[in-house]
Motif scaffolding. Structure first.
Motif, PDB file in Angstrom:
ATOM      1  N   ALA A 181      37.456  24.391  46.141  1.00  0.00           N
ATOM      2  CA  ALA A 181      38.623  24.865  46.896  1.00  0.00           C
ATOM      3  C   ALA A 181      38.501  26.355  47.262  1.00  0.00           C
ATOM      4  O   ALA A 181      39.117  26.813  48.228  1.00  0.00           O
ATOM      5  CB  ALA A 181      39.896  24.618  46.083  1.00  0.00           C
ATOM      6  N   GLU A 182      37.693  27.088  46.528  1.00  0.00           N
ATOM      7  CA  GLU A 182      37.511  28.511  46.870  1.00  0.00           C
ATOM      8  C   GLU A 182      36.828  28.639  48.225  1.00  0.00           C
ATOM      9  O   GLU A 182      36.922  29.660  48.897  1.00  0.00           O
ATOM     10  CB  GLU A 182      36.664  29.203  45.802  1.00  0.00           C
ATOM     11  CG  GLU A 182      37.408  29.400  44.493  1.00  0.00           C
ATOM     12  CD  GLU A 182      36.513  29.999  43.404  1.00  0.00           C
ATOM     13  OE1 GLU A 182      35.536  30.698  43.739  1.00  0.00           O
ATOM     14  OE2 GLU A 182      36.799  29.721  42.223  1.00  0.00           O
ATOM     15  N   GLU A 183      36.119  27.586  48.617  1.00  0.00           N
ATOM     16  CA  GLU A 183      35.350  27.647  49.870  1.00  0.00           C
ATOM     17  C   GLU A 183      35.905  26.731  50.955  1.00  0.00           C
ATOM     18  O   GLU A 183      35.400  26.735  52.068  1.00  0.00           O
ATOM     19  CB  GLU A 183      33.892  27.229  49.607  1.00  0.00           C
ATOM     20  CG  GLU A 183      33.223  27.897  48.429  1.00  0.00           C
ATOM     21  CD  GLU A 183      33.101  29.402  48.619  1.00  0.00           C
ATOM     22  OE1 GLU A 183      33.054  29.832  49.796  1.00  0.00           O
ATOM     23  OE2 GLU A 183      33.086  30.127  47.605  1.00  0.00           O
TER      24      GLU A 183
ATOM     25  N   ASP B 217      45.299  17.542  41.357  1.00  0.00           N
ATOM     26  CA  ASP B 217      45.901  18.518  40.435  1.00  0.00           C
ATOM     27  C   ASP B 217      45.123  19.825  40.411  1.00  0.00           C
ATOM     28  O   ASP B 217      45.692  20.910  40.412  1.00  0.00           O
ATOM     29  CB  ASP B 217      46.002  17.922  39.028  1.00  0.00           C
ATOM     30  CG  ASP B 217      47.011  16.776  38.976  1.00  0.00           C
ATOM     31  OD1 ASP B 217      47.787  16.650  39.951  1.00  0.00           O
ATOM     32  OD2 ASP B 217      47.002  16.004  38.001  1.00  0.00           O
ATOM     33  N   LYS B 218      43.817  19.711  40.384  1.00  0.00           N
ATOM     34  CA  LYS B 218      42.983  20.920  40.336  1.00  0.00           C
ATOM     35  C   LYS B 218      43.160  21.764  41.604  1.00  0.00           C
ATOM     36  O   LYS B 218      43.275  22.986  41.542  1.00  0.00           O
ATOM     37  CB  LYS B 218      41.507  20.540  40.191  1.00  0.00           C
ATOM     38  CG  LYS B 218      41.102  20.165  38.768  1.00  0.00           C
ATOM     39  CD  LYS B 218      39.675  19.647  38.745  1.00  0.00           C
ATOM     40  CE  LYS B 218      39.226  19.295  37.343  1.00  0.00           C
ATOM     41  NZ  LYS B 218      38.775  20.442  36.564  1.00  0.00           N
ATOM     42  N   ILE B 219      43.183  21.072  42.749  1.00  0.00           N
ATOM     43  CA  ILE B 219      43.316  21.817  44.017  1.00  0.00           C
ATOM     44  C   ILE B 219      44.693  22.481  44.089  1.00  0.00           C
ATOM     45  O   ILE B 219      44.827  23.658  44.428  1.00  0.00           O
ATOM     46  CB  ILE B 219      43.088  20.887  45.223  1.00  0.00           C
ATOM     47  CG1 ILE B 219      41.659  20.352  45.212  1.00  0.00           C
ATOM     48  CG2 ILE B 219      43.375  21.612  46.532  1.00  0.00           C
ATOM     49  CD1 ILE B 219      41.413  19.163  46.119  1.00  0.00           C
ATOM     50  N   ARG B 220      45.724  21.696  43.745  1.00  0.00           N
ATOM     51  CA  ARG B 220      47.092  22.246  43.807  1.00  0.00           C
ATOM     52  C   ARG B 220      47.246  23.424  42.848  1.00  0.00           C
ATOM     53  O   ARG B 220      47.953  24.376  43.135  1.00  0.00           O
ATOM     54  CB  ARG B 220      48.111  21.164  43.436  1.00  0.00           C
ATOM     55  CG  ARG B 220      48.126  19.994  44.386  1.00  0.00           C
ATOM     56  CD  ARG B 220      49.137  20.214  45.507  1.00  0.00           C
ATOM     57  NE  ARG B 220      49.193  19.034  46.346  1.00  0.00           N
ATOM     58  CZ  ARG B 220      48.663  18.939  47.555  1.00  0.00           C
ATOM     59  NH1 ARG B 220      48.033  19.963  48.084  1.00  0.00           N
ATOM     60  NH2 ARG B 220      48.773  17.840  48.261  1.00  0.00           N
ATOM     61  N   ASN B 221      46.563  23.345  41.718  1.00  0.00           N
ATOM     62  CA  ASN B 221      46.601  24.439  40.759  1.00  0.00           C
ATOM     63  C   ASN B 221      46.027  25.715  41.345  1.00  0.00           C
ATOM     64  O   ASN B 221      46.530  26.805  41.131  1.00  0.00           O
ATOM     65  CB  ASN B 221      45.733  24.048  39.550  1.00  0.00           C
ATOM     66  CG  ASN B 221      46.543  24.160  38.300  1.00  0.00           C
ATOM     67  OD1 ASN B 221      47.607  24.788  38.305  1.00  0.00           O
ATOM     68  ND2 ASN B 221      46.060  23.540  37.238  1.00  0.00           N
TER      69      ASN B 221
ATOM     70  N   SER C 156      49.068  25.168  48.754  1.00  0.00           N
ATOM     71  CA  SER C 156      49.252  24.968  50.193  1.00  0.00           C
ATOM     72  C   SER C 156      48.062  24.274  50.867  1.00  0.00           C
ATOM     73  O   SER C 156      48.113  23.937  52.043  1.00  0.00           O
ATOM     74  CB  SER C 156      49.516  26.313  50.868  1.00  0.00           C
ATOM     75  OG  SER C 156      48.326  27.066  50.840  1.00  0.00           O
ATOM     76  N   ILE C 157      46.978  24.066  50.132  1.00  0.00           N
ATOM     77  CA  ILE C 157      45.805  23.415  50.755  1.00  0.00           C
ATOM     78  C   ILE C 157      46.144  21.952  51.079  1.00  0.00           C
ATOM     79  O   ILE C 157      46.665  21.222  50.246  1.00  0.00           O
ATOM     80  CB  ILE C 157      44.584  23.463  49.802  1.00  0.00           C
ATOM     81  CG1 ILE C 157      44.116  24.914  49.648  1.00  0.00           C
ATOM     82  CG2 ILE C 157      43.440  22.592  50.339  1.00  0.00           C
ATOM     83  CD1 ILE C 157      42.837  25.070  48.843  1.00  0.00           C
ATOM     84  N   LYS C 158      45.848  21.567  52.323  1.00  0.00           N
ATOM     85  CA  LYS C 158      46.169  20.180  52.733  1.00  0.00           C
ATOM     86  C   LYS C 158      45.107  19.205  52.197  1.00  0.00           C
ATOM     87  O   LYS C 158      43.909  19.467  52.284  1.00  0.00           O
ATOM     88  CB  LYS C 158      46.196  20.057  54.256  1.00  0.00           C
ATOM     89  CG  LYS C 158      47.345  20.807  54.895  1.00  0.00           C
ATOM     90  CD  LYS C 158      48.546  19.892  55.066  1.00  0.00           C
ATOM     91  CE  LYS C 158      49.721  20.589  55.708  1.00  0.00           C
ATOM     92  NZ  LYS C 158      50.386  21.576  54.845  1.00  0.00           N
ATOM     93  N   ILE C 159      45.630  18.083  51.659  1.00  0.00           N
ATOM     94  CA  ILE C 159      44.719  17.059  51.125  1.00  0.00           C
ATOM     95  C   ILE C 159      45.047  15.719  51.788  1.00  0.00           C
ATOM     96  O   ILE C 159      46.207  15.287  51.789  1.00  0.00           O
ATOM     97  CB  ILE C 159      44.890  16.890  49.599  1.00  0.00           C
ATOM     98  CG1 ILE C 159      44.771  18.254  48.901  1.00  0.00           C
ATOM     99  CG2 ILE C 159      43.867  15.905  49.045  1.00  0.00           C
ATOM    100  CD1 ILE C 159      45.101  18.205  47.409  1.00  0.00           C
ATOM    101  N   GLY C 160      44.037  15.091  52.362  1.00  0.00           N
ATOM    102  CA  GLY C 160      44.261  13.785  53.011  1.00  0.00           C
ATOM    103  C   GLY C 160      43.368  12.715  52.408  1.00  0.00           C
ATOM    104  O   GLY C 160      42.626  12.958  51.453  1.00  0.00           O
ATOM    105  N   VAL C 161      43.487  11.530  52.984  1.00  0.00           N
ATOM    106  CA  VAL C 161      42.615  10.409  52.590  1.00  0.00           C
ATOM    107  C   VAL C 161      42.138   9.750  53.874  1.00  0.00           C
ATOM    108  O   VAL C 161      42.967   9.414  54.726  1.00  0.00           O
ATOM    109  CB  VAL C 161      43.383   9.344  51.780  1.00  0.00           C
ATOM    110  CG1 VAL C 161      42.468   8.177  51.412  1.00  0.00           C
ATOM    111  CG2 VAL C 161      43.998   9.937  50.528  1.00  0.00           C
TER     112      VAL C 161
ATOM    113  N   LYS D   5      51.985   8.563  45.714  1.00  0.00           N
ATOM    114  CA  LYS D   5      52.436   8.984  44.372  1.00  0.00           C
ATOM    115  C   LYS D   5      51.580  10.121  43.811  1.00  0.00           C
ATOM    116  O   LYS D   5      52.099  11.003  43.143  1.00  0.00           O
ATOM    117  CB  LYS D   5      52.373   7.782  43.412  1.00  0.00           C
ATOM    118  CG  LYS D   5      53.734   7.158  43.184  1.00  0.00           C
ATOM    119  CD  LYS D   5      53.717   6.243  41.984  1.00  0.00           C
ATOM    120  CE  LYS D   5      53.116   4.924  42.391  1.00  0.00           C
ATOM    121  NZ  LYS D   5      52.872   3.925  41.471  1.00  0.00           N
ATOM    122  N   ILE D   6      50.273  10.094  44.081  1.00  0.00           N
ATOM    123  CA  ILE D   6      49.453  11.159  43.495  1.00  0.00           C
ATOM    124  C   ILE D   6      49.538  12.454  44.304  1.00  0.00           C
ATOM    125  O   ILE D   6      48.969  13.458  43.922  1.00  0.00           O
ATOM    126  CB  ILE D   6      47.978  10.749  43.279  1.00  0.00           C
ATOM    127  CG1 ILE D   6      47.294  10.435  44.610  1.00  0.00           C
ATOM    128  CG2 ILE D   6      47.854   9.585  42.315  1.00  0.00           C
ATOM    129  CD1 ILE D   6      45.785  10.352  44.479  1.00  0.00           C
ATOM    130  N   GLY D   7      50.265  12.412  45.401  1.00  0.00           N
ATOM    131  CA  GLY D   7      50.605  13.668  46.073  1.00  0.00           C
ATOM    132  C   GLY D   7      49.713  14.097  47.220  1.00  0.00           C
ATOM    133  O   GLY D   7      49.580  15.296  47.480  1.00  0.00           O
TER     134      GLY D   7
END
Ligand code: PEP
Ligand code: MG
Length: 869
Positions: free
Chosen positions: A756-758, A816-820, A824-829, A845-847
């Motif tokens: 996520a840092e990159e 969870d790790k990314i949100r931590n 604000s980082i967008k996560i999709g599937v 459910k997992i957000g």
């Protein structure tokens, strides 16, 4: 415990205890509608009976007697009375309707004495004995298990002997004679006379209905419809009204709106001078309900009024059973009417427009799987019943189609140009087959799973597909498909049902599923409620247009390798793959860049600033290598090399395990020029389109596949940003962009906070993530998944429905790790499960922030999300 409840004491909320029929009879009684009086013996009584496996208890018998007495007071008739006998119907009714699965007895209370009283009272012996013979027949069948045909045969024999053609030709004496015959049958089979005591009749009938909960038909129906065996059935005892009381009486069934089309208005049929089972038995052809208007206008008008009232009360289309006795209308049942997908959509929209339900309620009522039926053709059920199955496979892309089979893309294309409807059948497809796939009505493969090339591409195009039909041996060389001893040849006709995964011999008529407008209305309402976004997996202009029309809020995955289909492009792609030095690499790359730019400009123009995630090249290279001798010769000519040189290079590129090999970002680590070219094409196109359309703000999202570590991501990002900066410098133009990655390698999930840092955004590639978490090859798992399911080692195919326990757990860790790190980082599937309603519920459910799926799955995805609020 009270086991018997009068209709006037119950309500529609009590369908657990009273069953659907009983609860609605109670509700209609409360509404003061014309419902013959009666009571319900509860499902609890049935369960008690079944548990003890004994006769109806004395307490229950006593309770039933009390309620009969109270009915007698209300009707001023008496069960078994020699002057004015009370006759009742005994009907089953469980919580969920199980049409025709359990039993009914009518005219109970008739015996040798009361039949005379009924004759006397009505002055109609024909009617009275008709009722009596019906009781003998139904009682014999339901209570004593006497084969119905024994009775039917005698009736037919009697009619033909007397030259009668229909039952209504039978006169009083005829029925009387038949009653005697029926009694003999009863005696012969049961070794006892037909019980004359009405209470004995009643007890035996109640027991028989209780037992019918466990008859084979009922058990099978429950299995098929996922209804629990532990519910039991209620029994409804109701005063008889007679539809067989002459030509001013009748019985029928009607829906308050058309169950096939959703059209407003009463839709149904009736039979004059008949009792309920005549309509179902199909012996006489019923008349359409509209004809009742001319025959008995006041009854018709009243029926319209009551239908309307019930619809308003239940806030849904009703399926109503009625009886007319001497021009008086009675309601015997109301329930939610079963209907087609089209009718469901239409009725929901009408009910909202009529102010009966809210948009929110309408959304809740649409089952997401109905969208499939609405958008794709389906075989006509009538014809499907007799169709002969050729083979079964995975339901990879919904729809129905018939056509002639072809084993190569080339032949399929030629036949289609001649105007033939074609079906492409192959062991598996590859990008090279695309031209044959595009012209096909359906695609069948013998190998590959739900995420195979054929499945993904077919779903994207909305073409019906059955993949992984392992039982078919496809011989592309001999052009034949074999299952056991059955062989099909090129040109033979088959029918493919992509919704169920079944392939049939011959052609089957189908109905079109093109109902965009109905869908659009519901999808727009659902969008107002949906809390996470729905984007599309699409890259061609036609797919993007479809996706937008179906409600996509942007593109969540444009697979750039899909842009290299077609002879010319694939040729350049091959030259690029086979290149051995910078010079031979750059020439095809520059050509490919032009193709890419053309496509990206079209994409950005169509999307008008909507989100657009473009994934850089990710094919296992073997998918693009030339395979046939002709293709190799052609490539040798084009590249001015010998065939031996080409073959040598192909050999060099051969991988033991290409899906784990030189693909995804690994291509860019060895040959950064590929991604640099792609990123340049993306940024330059975005700049060019914004220059043409000044109000457009385009923020391309560049997605790197198959990242497994922070180091890979950082290394690639730096290089790509350098390329982008050079373009900014050259063009004197700066635009915003994002660089993100897919999460499709378990290691990436476990180290997501570092990546996520990159990365500016993430998208789960659940196809590869499932493959790598389970260790199931996405292309080969079709060979064993069914055996796993048969042996209950797997509940479902994890490529179809997310494996919550394993893959899902990894995803949760990553989220969870990314949100931590940064909420604000967008996560999709963007894997295939992103379009599967069951999986979407879990993903939500997992957000995750959005899901991305094939265009045709977008509406059902939006609906699923809206329903989960
Ligand atoms: C995935 O792996 O889930 C994905 C979307 O990428 P692809 O299917 O193209 O490998
Ligand atoms: Mg992938």
């Amino acid at each position: 415990m009270q086991y018997v409840i009068d209709f006037f004491d119950g309500s529609k909320e009590q369908n657990d205890l009273l069953g659907g029929k009983g609860a609605n009879l109670a509700e209609m009684t409360k509404m003061k509608l014309p419902v013959p009086t009666g009571f319900t013996i509860t499902t609890a009584a049935c369960l008690d009976y079944l548990k003890k496996q004994e006769k109806v208890s004395n307490e229950l018998n006593e309770e039933i007697r009390q309620h009969v007495r109270s009915m007698e007071q209300r009707t001023r008739k008496r069960l078994g009375d020699g002057v004015d006998p009370l006759l009742v119907s005994v009907r089953s009714g469980s919580k969920f309707s199980m049409p025709g699965m359990m039993d009914t007895i009518l005219n109970l209370g008739l015996n040798d004495e009361t039949v005379l009283a009924l004759t006397q009272k009505t002055g109609d012996a024909r009617f009275a004995y008709d009722c009596y013979r019906r009781l003998l027949q139904m009682f014999g069948d339901v209570v004593c298990d006497i084969d119905k045909n024994r009775f039917e045969e005698q009736l037919d024999f009697y009619k033909s002997k007397n030259g009668y053609t229909v039952d209504t030709d039978m006169q009083a004496d005829d029925w009387k004679e038949l009653v005697a015959v029926y009694k003999d049958i009863f005696l012969e089979v049961t070794h006892r006379a037909f019980p004359q005591d009405p209470y004995e009749q009643l007890n035996l009938a109640v027991e028989a209905v209780f037992r019918s909960w466990n008859n084979r038909r009922a058990i099978t129906y429950r299995r098929l419809h996922d209804i629990s065996d532990s519910l039991g059935t209620a029994v409804n005892i109701q005063e008889m009204v007679f539809g067989n009381f002459g030509t001013e009486s009748g019985t029928g069934v009607a829906f308050t709106r058309n169950p096939a089309t959703g059209e407003k208005g009463i839709f149904g049929e009736f039979l004059l001078n008949a009792q309920g089972e005549d309509v179902v038995a199909g012996i006489r052809t019923p008349q359409p309900i509209s004809e009742l208007e001319a025959l008995m206008p006041e009854v018709y008008q009243e029926f319209l009024k009551l239908g309307h009232l019930l619809e308003r009360h239940y806030k849904d289309m009703q399926d109503i059973e009625f009886t007319i006795e001497n021009r008086k209308l009675y309601l015997l049942q109301t329930r939610k009417g079963k209907r087609t997908a089209k009718s469901s959509f239409k009725i929901c929209i009408q009910l909202v427009e009529e102010g009966i339900i809210s948009k929110k309620e309408a959304i809740q009522r649409i089952n997401p799987t109905m969208v499939t039926q609405l958008l794709h053709p389906v075989f006509e059920p009538e014809y499907l019943k007799n169709a002969e199955v050729f083979a079964r496979g995975l339901p990879a892309s919904p729809g129905a189609a018939s056509g002639a089979i072809y084993f190569t893309a080339e032949n399929a294309k030629k036949a289609s140009e001649q105007g033939e409807k074609v079906i492409l059948i192959r062991q598996e497809t590859s990008p090279e087959d695309i031209e044959g796939m595009v012209v096909s009505e359906a695609i069948v493969t013998s190998r590959g799973g739900m995420t195979s090339h054929a499945a993904v591409v077919a779903r994207g195009m909305g073409v019906c597909c059955v993949a992984g039909c392992e039982e078919i041996y496809v011989d592309e060389f001999l052009e034949q498909a074999t299952v056991g001893s059955v062989i099909l040849h090129q040109g033979d006709t088959i029918s493919v049902d992509g919704t169920t995964g079944t392939i049939y011999h011959g052609s089957i008529p189908y109905v079109d599923g093109d109902e965009w407008q109905l869908l659009e209305t519901i999808t727009n309402w659902a969008k107002e409620e949906a809390s996470i976004g729905v984007k599309a997996n699409a890259e061609t202009p036609i797919d993007i247009q479809t996706a937008l029309k179906l409600g996509a809020e942007g593109i969540g995955l444009a697979r750039t390798e899909h842009m290299f289909f077609g002879e010319e492009r694939i040729g350049e792609m091959r030259k690029m793959i086979l290149a051995q030095n910078e010079e031979s690499l750059m020439a095809p790359l520059n050509k490919l860049k032009e193709f890419q730019k053309e496509d990206f400009r079209a994409m950005f123009t169509l999307l008008k600033g909507k989100a657009c995630t473009i994934r850089l090249l990710d094919p296992p290279l073997h998918e693009f290598l030339p395979q046939t001798v002709e293709e190799i010769n052609h490539l040798a000519d084009e590249t001015k090399r010998t065939v031996a040189q080409i073959n040598y290079r192909i050999e060099e590129l051969h991988e033991q395990n290409p899906m784990l090999g030189h693909r995804g970002c690994r291509l860019a680590v060895t040959t950064p020029q590929i991604y640099e070219m792609q990123v340049a094409a993306i940024i330059e196109s975005a700049i060019e389109v914004t220059q043409l359309e000044e109000d457009l703000v385009i923020v391309p999202e560049i997605m790197i596949p198959l990242i497994g570590s922070q180091e890979e991501m950082k290394w690639l990002r730096e290089r790509l940003e350098q390329t982008i900066q050079e373009i900014f410098d050259q063009t004197n133009c700066v635009i915003s962009y994002k660089i993100g990655t897919m999460l499709e390698i378990p290691r990436a999930c476990l180290t997501a906070e570092k990546i996520a840092e990159e990365a500016d955004f993430f998208s789960f590639g659940t196809n590869d993530l499932t493959q790598l978490t389970y260790g199931f090859s996405r292309d080969d798992s079709g060979k064993f998944i069914a055996a796993y399911q048969d042996n209950k080692l797997l509940k479902e195919d994890p490529f179809q429905h997310i494996d919550e326990e394993g893959v899902g757990a990894l995803m949760k860790i990553a989220v969870d790790k990314i949100r931590n790190f940064d909420p604000s980082i967008k996560i999709g599937v963007c894997g295939e499960v992103g379009g599967d309603p069951q999986s979407i519920r879990f993903l939500k459910k997992i957000g995750v922030d959005y899901i991305s799926c094939s265009p045709y799955r977008i509406p059902s995805a939006i609906l699923t999300i809206a329903q989960e609020q």
